[in-house]
Scaffold this active site. Structure first.
Site, short mmCIF file in Angstrom:
data_model
loop_
_atom_site.label_atom_id
_atom_site.label_comp_id
_atom_site.label_asym_id
_atom_site.label_seq_id
_atom_site.Cartn_x
_atom_site.Cartn_y
_atom_site.Cartn_z
N LYS A 186 37.99 28.87 43.58
CA LYS A 186 38.28 29.09 42.16
C LYS A 186 39.63 28.50 41.79
O LYS A 186 39.78 27.84 40.76
CB LYS A 186 38.28 30.59 41.85
CG LYS A 186 38.76 30.94 40.45
CD LYS A 186 38.86 32.45 40.24
CE LYS A 186 40.19 33.03 40.64
NZ LYS A 186 41.22 32.95 39.58
N CYS A 216 44.51 38.61 34.63
CA CYS A 216 44.73 39.93 35.22
C CYS A 216 46.16 40.39 35.00
O CYS A 216 47.11 39.60 35.07
CB CYS A 216 44.43 39.91 36.72
SG CYS A 216 42.68 39.87 37.13
N ARG A 226 54.39 36.69 35.14
CA ARG A 226 53.94 35.31 35.33
C ARG A 226 54.33 34.42 34.15
O ARG A 226 53.47 33.84 33.47
CB ARG A 226 52.43 35.28 35.54
CG ARG A 226 51.99 36.11 36.72
CD ARG A 226 50.59 35.83 37.16
NE ARG A 226 49.60 36.32 36.24
CZ ARG A 226 48.28 36.24 36.44
NH1 ARG A 226 47.82 35.66 37.51
NH2 ARG A 226 47.43 36.72 35.56
N ARG A 265 35.25 37.54 37.96
CA ARG A 265 36.13 36.43 37.62
C ARG A 265 36.34 35.49 38.81
O ARG A 265 36.59 34.30 38.62
CB ARG A 265 37.49 36.95 37.13
CG ARG A 265 37.46 37.61 35.76
CD ARG A 265 38.88 37.88 35.27
NE ARG A 265 39.67 36.67 35.40
CZ ARG A 265 40.92 36.64 35.84
NH1 ARG A 265 41.54 37.73 36.20
NH2 ARG A 265 41.56 35.49 35.94
#
Length: 426
Positions: A17, A112, A117, A392
């Site tokens: 992913k 998430c 971040r 996800r």
């Protein structure tokens, strides 16, 4: 889901992913079709396809492959904000769309809730290449008449910032040097993909990347690297439940930190080119880990180790250095009877056997997977709500585990309920 016997069998690992999403963004650079092979049909990939469509791309699934074609990216559409709220990686369109078009509007990303971040390093690097940056009401507008190579020193080896700057630099005039670049395998795979398209990049897999700009990039057919996080999840699942599991289509070198810790936990691991066999007898021994940037232990597997330590013999200390809010799964493990003490960014976990099955909720993608692993050996029935978060990053985690002998299945949501995924339960 109920406690079952050991896991046995073979599993084929999907493309990663965390490699596929930046490759999809990089397809905006190509003057011709890009075909990505062995792409899992997961929620994040579907959301990224919607983001690319907002920038003028056509994205079609052809069996296990994705075909992406862009005549020329546009600056973005109104709906991009909606899809970006679902996906951290949506911000990766900034670098390639800016390089191809000279301007781009991107929404601040979601994903998430595992930490702040920030995208500061992305924007700082793109500005050093010559972009002007304007932020307003959650929208970032980047413009540049012509990107020009520069020497860019990253304060932290951010994966996303490295990828965004790298994708912008391949079409910039002159030479760009990224110092303190992230060295994760997915970054190396992006660089290899761009080179296949015609980019000039030196230093693959190293913390200094040198990029010499070219005029244009071509469309290609490419197979992304296998998913080390999916593979690591199933390796840890075998350590938790016991058994004998062979993982096919893996790169063992990408899993070295996981292999080392599972061997400490008592697992026997046989590495062959392209495959790994994990054999575990009895209860695992607790291990200490520190989640760090590559080549350290991957943060995406930190929660899974917490689940293993929760049922292991002894006490383990799990320390998180990448994301400040990545212990939200611990509260749900406590509801299952785990013994956990949280001290700043470290969790001290004393193994409990058995845990008690109960109804828990996935707090995020990897935390949800950790609760599934804990449920494999919990006494009684375990129900994990919020399975759409697990979707996800995994294409049918419950199907892979069931194929290995776990007593697990998915319960569909009642008709008329919001959402498109059920819960994992027995």
């Amino acid at each position: 889901m109920r406690a079952a016997g050991p896991l046995h069998g073979k599993v084929q690992i999907d493309s990663a992913k965390n490699a596929v999403l930046p490759l999809m963004a990089a397809a905006l650079l190509a003057q011709g079709p890009v075909i990505l092979e062995e792409v899992p049909d997961i929620r994040d990939v579907r959301n990224m396809a919607q983001v690319l469509r907002c920038y003028g791309a056509t994205v079609q699934r052809e069996g296990r492959a994705l075909r992406i074609e862009t005549q020329k990216p546009c600056s973005g559409c109104e709906e991009v904000e909606k899809w970006s709220r679902e996906l951290r990686a949506s911000f990766l369109v900034a670098g390639p769309a800016l390089a191809r078009c000279g301007s781009v509007r991107v929404s601040m990303p979601g994903g998430c809730n595992i930490g702040s971040r920030p995208v500061d390093l992305h924007l700082k690097g793109l500005a050093e290449l010559g972009a002007s940056v304007e932020q307003r009401h959650g929208i970032v507008t980047l413009t540049a008449e012509k990107l020009t190579g520069a020497e860019i020193h990253l304060d932290y080896p951010s994966v996303g910032a490295t990828e965004n700057i790298l994708m912008a630099a391949v079409l910039a005039q002159g030479q760009t040097v990224i110092v303190n670049a992230a060295t994760e395998p997915e970054v190396e795979d992006l660089a290899a993909f761009l080179r296949t398209m015609g980019a000039k990049i030196d230093g693959l897999g190293q913390d200094t990347l040198t990029i010499t700009g070219v005029e244009a990039l071509n469309g290609v057919r490419y197979t992304p690297i296998p998913d080390r996080i999916e593979a690591g999840t199933l390796m840890i699942a075998t350590a938790v439940a016991g058994g004998d599991v062979t993982l096919q289509r893996v790169i063992p070198e990408h899993l070295s930190p996981v292999t080392a810790k599972l061997q400490q936990a008592g697992a026997q691991i046989d590495q062959q080119p392209g495959s790994l066999r994990v054999v575990m007898q009895g209860r695992p021994k607790a291990v200490d880990i520190k989640a760090m940037p590559h080549p350290g232990f991957p943060t995406d597997l930190q929660a899974l180790i917490c689940a293993m330590d929760a049922v292991a013999e002894g006490t383990g200390v799990v320390t998180e250095t990448v994301f400040e809010n990545r212990f939200t799964h611990l509260g749900e493990l406590l509801r299952m009877g785990a013994q956990v003490q949280l001290e700043d960014r470290s969790a001290v976990i004393t193994g409990t056997w058995p845990l008690s099955g109960t109804r828990v909720t996935a707090p995020d993608l990897r935390g949800g997977a950790a609760l599934v692993l804990a449920g494999l050996v919990a006494q009684g029935e375990t129900v994990v709500d919020g399975a759409e978060l697990i979707d996800r990053g995994y294409q049918g985690l419950e199907l892979s585990l069931a194929a290995l002998g776990a007593d697990i299945h998915r319960e569909a949501l009642p008709q008329g309920t919001d959402g498109d995924a059920g819960v994992i339960m027995q």
